[in-house]
Design a protein around this motif. Sequence first.
Motif, PDB file in Angstrom:
ATOM      1  N   ASN A 217       0.824  -1.263   0.077  1.00  0.00           N
ATOM      2  CA  ASN A 217       0.070   0.204  -0.005  1.00  0.00           C
ATOM      3  C   ASN A 217       0.880   1.202  -0.188  1.00  0.00           C
ATOM      4  O   ASN A 217       1.836   1.503   0.609  1.00  0.00           O
ATOM      5  N   LEU A 218       0.572   2.238  -0.793  1.00  0.00           N
ATOM      6  CA  LEU A 218       1.113   3.663  -0.821  1.00  0.00           C
ATOM      7  C   LEU A 218       0.885   4.359   0.498  1.00  0.00           C
ATOM      8  O   LEU A 218      -0.370   4.200   0.938  1.00  0.00           O
ATOM      9  N   GLN A 223       0.346   8.353  -2.273  1.00  0.00           N
ATOM     10  CA  GLN A 223      -1.033   8.471  -3.186  1.00  0.00           C
ATOM     11  C   GLN A 223      -1.260   9.874  -3.591  1.00  0.00           C
ATOM     12  O   GLN A 223      -1.633   9.936  -4.820  1.00  0.00           O
ATOM     13  N   HIS A 227      -2.240  10.910  -7.485  1.00  0.00           N
ATOM     14  CA  HIS A 227      -3.175  11.587  -7.706  1.00  0.00           C
ATOM     15  C   HIS A 227      -3.206  12.980  -8.463  1.00  0.00           C
ATOM     16  O   HIS A 227      -3.895  13.177  -9.470  1.00  0.00           O
TER      17      HIS A 227
END
Length: 330
Positions: A217-218, A223, A227
Amino acid sequence: MKNKNLISEELNEEFYQISSEILSSFPKFRLPLNLYIFKEDIAQLVPYYRAMERLDKRKQEELFELSNEGYIFVSRTDHPIYAKHISKQLDLVLVDKNLKPNEIVEVFKQALTNRVAEFYDQPVKPTLEKLQSDLLILVEYLWKDQFQIKSFLKNLHHNYSLPNMAYNTGITGLALFIETQGNNLAKKHLAQIGLGLFTYDLGLARIPKFILDKKENLTPDEQSKIHNHPINGAKILRKLDVTQSATLQCLLEHHEFIDGSGYPRKLSGSEISLQGGITSLAHTFNELLIKSNPRKSIKETIDQLMSMENKFNHNLIASLSRIFISELMK
């Protein structure tokens, strides 16, 4: 160079004339490819120069004169060497009348993919200007005959990398733009969207590779980088004095979908520009095509896009299907 129609059609499949203009662009003393001379008395090509042998001044002058008269030829087996050279001086492709369309496409493919890689690696004015210059040559080539885009579509990259994706998306997006504009197509607009299409993932290219390759998981910060990469890519172009909205929209909107499920701004419907919609569809199409395992056919990929029709403009999907299915799969 005089067009003497010196060689038969059969020989023309194996060799092509090299103009004095292109020959003079190679190193003067040692050429990296073999050359052949046409002997009129026997109507055959015979070896004239072996690659990397030293040419003295007399031989250079003789070679230039012979090529100017149309007697010097290159073997098509040496085309990769020839293409690599021309790809670094792409304007030469516009003056070479002896290359086949698929050979010209290979030169453009090599040149533009390399230019994108250089720009993604160092997004500064000099690398941008080189990319812009080569894109203008592509636009000029397509402007003379827009149907040539079909040859490009038949020779996209099959392996994933950000520069390869930029090239594939650029060519696919230009084909879509040409198709949608019809008689209203303007060369200036083709150049503007071309720059946006070939640099659309600049923001992603600036994210550290360890983040892009991360399996777990980032973090929230990582993230955020993912994004916001469309916005960050556009910011870099603006700092390099690229201000045309048609160009910037390609970067800003390539992850937006008409149902509002995209990012970073969750645009929907008519809020997404034509340029943004084209880039989003061209990017998704090529990502599905390259990253699928096992590799999908073009028809299977378009069928998959059809199942995602709530995310893309229906007319654009229809145009994409028409371009690839109706034309390329005849």
